[in-house]
Write a protein that holds these residues in place. Structure first.
Motif, short mmCIF file in Angstrom:
data_model
loop_
_atom_site.label_atom_id
_atom_site.label_comp_id
_atom_site.label_asym_id
_atom_site.label_seq_id
_atom_site.Cartn_x
_atom_site.Cartn_y
_atom_site.Cartn_z
N TRP A 158 0.82 -1.20 0.00
CA TRP A 158 0.00 0.00 0.00
C TRP A 158 0.86 1.26 0.00
O TRP A 158 0.54 2.23 -0.67
CB TRP A 158 -0.94 0.00 1.20
N GLN A 159 1.95 1.28 0.77
CA GLN A 159 2.83 2.44 0.79
C GLN A 159 3.48 2.68 -0.58
O GLN A 159 3.60 3.83 -1.02
CB GLN A 159 3.90 2.26 1.86
N ARG A 160 3.87 1.60 -1.25
CA ARG A 160 4.44 1.77 -2.59
C ARG A 160 3.40 2.29 -3.57
O ARG A 160 3.69 3.14 -4.41
CB ARG A 160 5.01 0.43 -3.09
N PHE A 161 2.17 1.79 -3.43
CA PHE A 161 1.11 2.26 -4.32
C PHE A 161 0.79 3.73 -4.06
O PHE A 161 0.59 4.51 -5.00
CB PHE A 161 -0.14 1.41 -4.11
N ARG A 162 0.76 4.11 -2.80
CA ARG A 162 0.37 5.48 -2.46
C ARG A 162 1.46 6.50 -2.78
O ARG A 162 1.16 7.59 -3.27
CB ARG A 162 0.03 5.54 -0.96
N HIS A 163 2.71 6.15 -2.51
CA HIS A 163 3.79 7.13 -2.62
C HIS A 163 4.57 7.03 -3.93
O HIS A 163 5.37 7.94 -4.22
CB HIS A 163 4.76 6.98 -1.44
N ILE A 164 4.38 5.96 -4.69
CA ILE A 164 5.10 5.83 -5.96
C ILE A 164 4.12 5.80 -7.14
O ILE A 164 4.20 6.63 -8.06
CB ILE A 164 5.98 4.56 -5.97
N THR A 165 3.19 4.86 -7.09
CA THR A 165 2.30 4.68 -8.23
C THR A 165 1.37 5.87 -8.44
O THR A 165 1.29 6.43 -9.53
CB THR A 165 1.48 3.39 -8.06
N LEU A 166 0.66 6.27 -7.39
CA LEU A 166 -0.32 7.35 -7.55
C LEU A 166 0.33 8.67 -7.96
O LEU A 166 -0.19 9.35 -8.86
CB LEU A 166 -1.11 7.52 -6.25
N PRO A 167 1.45 9.11 -7.35
CA PRO A 167 2.07 10.36 -7.83
C PRO A 167 2.50 10.30 -9.28
O PRO A 167 2.37 11.29 -10.02
CB PRO A 167 3.27 10.53 -6.89
N MET A 168 3.02 9.17 -9.74
CA MET A 168 3.45 9.07 -11.12
C MET A 168 2.28 8.91 -12.08
O MET A 168 2.43 9.11 -13.29
CB MET A 168 4.44 7.91 -11.28
N LEU A 169 1.12 8.54 -11.54
CA LEU A 169 -0.09 8.43 -12.37
C LEU A 169 -0.89 9.72 -12.40
O LEU A 169 -1.98 9.74 -12.98
CB LEU A 169 -0.98 7.31 -11.86
N ARG A 170 -0.40 10.78 -11.76
CA ARG A 170 -1.18 12.01 -11.67
C ARG A 170 -1.61 12.54 -13.04
O ARG A 170 -2.77 12.91 -13.23
CB ARG A 170 -0.41 13.08 -10.89
N PRO A 171 -0.72 12.63 -14.05
CA PRO A 171 -1.19 13.09 -15.36
C PRO A 171 -2.25 12.18 -15.97
O PRO A 171 -3.21 12.65 -16.59
CB PRO A 171 0.09 13.10 -16.22
N THR A 172 -2.09 10.87 -15.77
CA THR A 172 -3.09 9.93 -16.28
C THR A 172 -4.42 10.10 -15.56
O THR A 172 -5.49 10.09 -16.19
CB THR A 172 -2.58 8.49 -16.13
N ILE A 173 -4.37 10.27 -14.25
CA ILE A 173 -5.60 10.46 -13.47
C ILE A 173 -6.29 11.74 -13.90
O ILE A 173 -7.53 11.79 -14.02
CB ILE A 173 -5.28 10.48 -11.97
N LEU A 174 -5.52 12.78 -14.15
CA LEU A 174 -6.11 14.04 -14.61
C LEU A 174 -6.83 13.85 -15.93
O LEU A 174 -7.98 14.28 -16.10
CB LEU A 174 -5.01 15.10 -14.74
N PHE A 175 -6.18 13.20 -16.88
CA PHE A 175 -6.79 13.00 -18.20
C PHE A 175 -8.06 12.16 -18.09
O PHE A 175 -9.10 12.51 -18.66
CB PHE A 175 -5.78 12.33 -19.14
#
Length: 320
Positions: free
Chosen positions: A230-247
């Motif tokens: 969960w920590q890897r998903f929250r602090h690595i995956t989600l921040p790097m997916l920010r442009p994708t989440i925005l789109f």
């Protein structure tokens, strides 16, 4: 000797080609010719765009400030200009306000639900499933390319009060299922459930592409340092997916703010206007012949979409 040198110099000059000034002139001439050819090739599209896009938009904008009705089509220039009366009328139209509340309900619940389902499916397909991954991708994406009419017919059978498969399955575990499409309290949740199931495939494909662009070495380094999944998903995956989440959130939000097919096919806006949307109410006003009022409603929807999109960009854009 001097004559021989002059002849040699002239020969070398002839072999070196044209002067820089002449070359620049030919280059400018070639660029002008290419530009003219490009405009000639683009001219048919430009004419079609101006005729069928720009002109209707300008005409509908003018119509929104008039009292145009169906009887005025024979004399379109004899209508009265009413200014902002159509827009102020919409703000006091109880049915339109009800449709706005329904649309807000649909967006505020449907968009997060769709994005959550899509991200969860993308994570599972990215790392959890190795065999038959293409089959699962196709299965999840298949509802997107299926006709909304076919999907609506299937879901109407699933959501039937007495004989629907969903209520039948709930009865197996002792739950008395509601009248999904006949109860005003459950009709909108039923449409949200169907819309999320039908549309999450597109977001899933985009999320899957974004996940595959996240370097796996970052997860390995974090795991060595003792970070949990969960920590890897929250602090690595989600921040790097920010442009994708925005789109994905912007495109899904725009689509849900204009949702029309679901209530039109399944409930016709009922029961008791509990599922009528802004787009559907605008469509009905066009059907009633209130063209000026319907045009103003269309631009209100456009303004709402622009404001919501700006808020999403504000909240989800990458921070410096």
């Amino acid at each position: 000797m001097a004559a021989t040198s002059e002849v040699t110099t002239r020969g070398e000059a002839d072999q070196t080609g044209p002067s820089p000034r002449g070359g620049a002139a030919k280059t400018r001439g070639g660029a002008f010719g290419e530009g003219r050819a490009a405009w000639l090739l683009a001219l048919p599209f430009c004419l079609l765009f101006l005729t069928f896009t720009v002109w209707p938009v300008i005409q509908s904008l003018f119509m929104s400030f008039t009292d145009t009705r169906s009887r005025d089509l024979k004399t379109p220039f004899a209508v009265d200009i009413v200014g902002l009366d159509n827009f102020t009328k919409a703000l006091s139209d109880e049915q339109f306000l009800q449709s706005a509340r329904n649309t807000a309900y649909f967006v505020l619940i449907g968009v997060p639900l769709t994005l959550t389902m899509a991200l969860a499916a993308a994570v599972v397909l990215d790392r959890g499933i190795t065999k038959f991954r293409s089959v699962f991708r196709l299965g999840f994406y298949l509802p997107v390319i299926t006709s909304i009419v076919a999907v609506a017919v299937v879901w109407r059978f699933l959501l039937q009060d007495e004989y629907g498969l969903i209520n039948t399955a709930l009865g197996w575990i002792g739950i008395d299922g509601p009248n999904w499409l006949g109860d005003p309290n459950w009709s909108m949740p039923a449409l949200i459930m169907m819309a999320s199931w039908r549309n999450f495939g597109t977001a899933m494909i985009i999320f899957l592409a974004g996940l595959q662009a996240v370097p796996w070495m970052l997860h390995e380094a974090a795991a060595i340092d003792g970070a949990s999944v969960w920590q890897r998903f929250r602090h690595i995956t989600l921040p790097m997916l920010r442009p994708t989440i925005l789109f994905v959130s912007v495109t899904t939000g725009i689509g849900y703010l204009q949702f029309f097919e679901e209530p039109f096919v399944m409930t016709n806006g009922g029961p008791l206007n509990s599922t009528i949307s802004m787009s559907m109410y605008t469509y009905k006003q066009f059907g009633f012949g209130n063209y000026g009022y319907a045009a103003s409603l269309s631009y209100i929807i456009f303004i709402v979409i622009a404001v919501v999109t700006a808020i999403q960009f504000r909240l989800l854009r990458e921070k410096d």
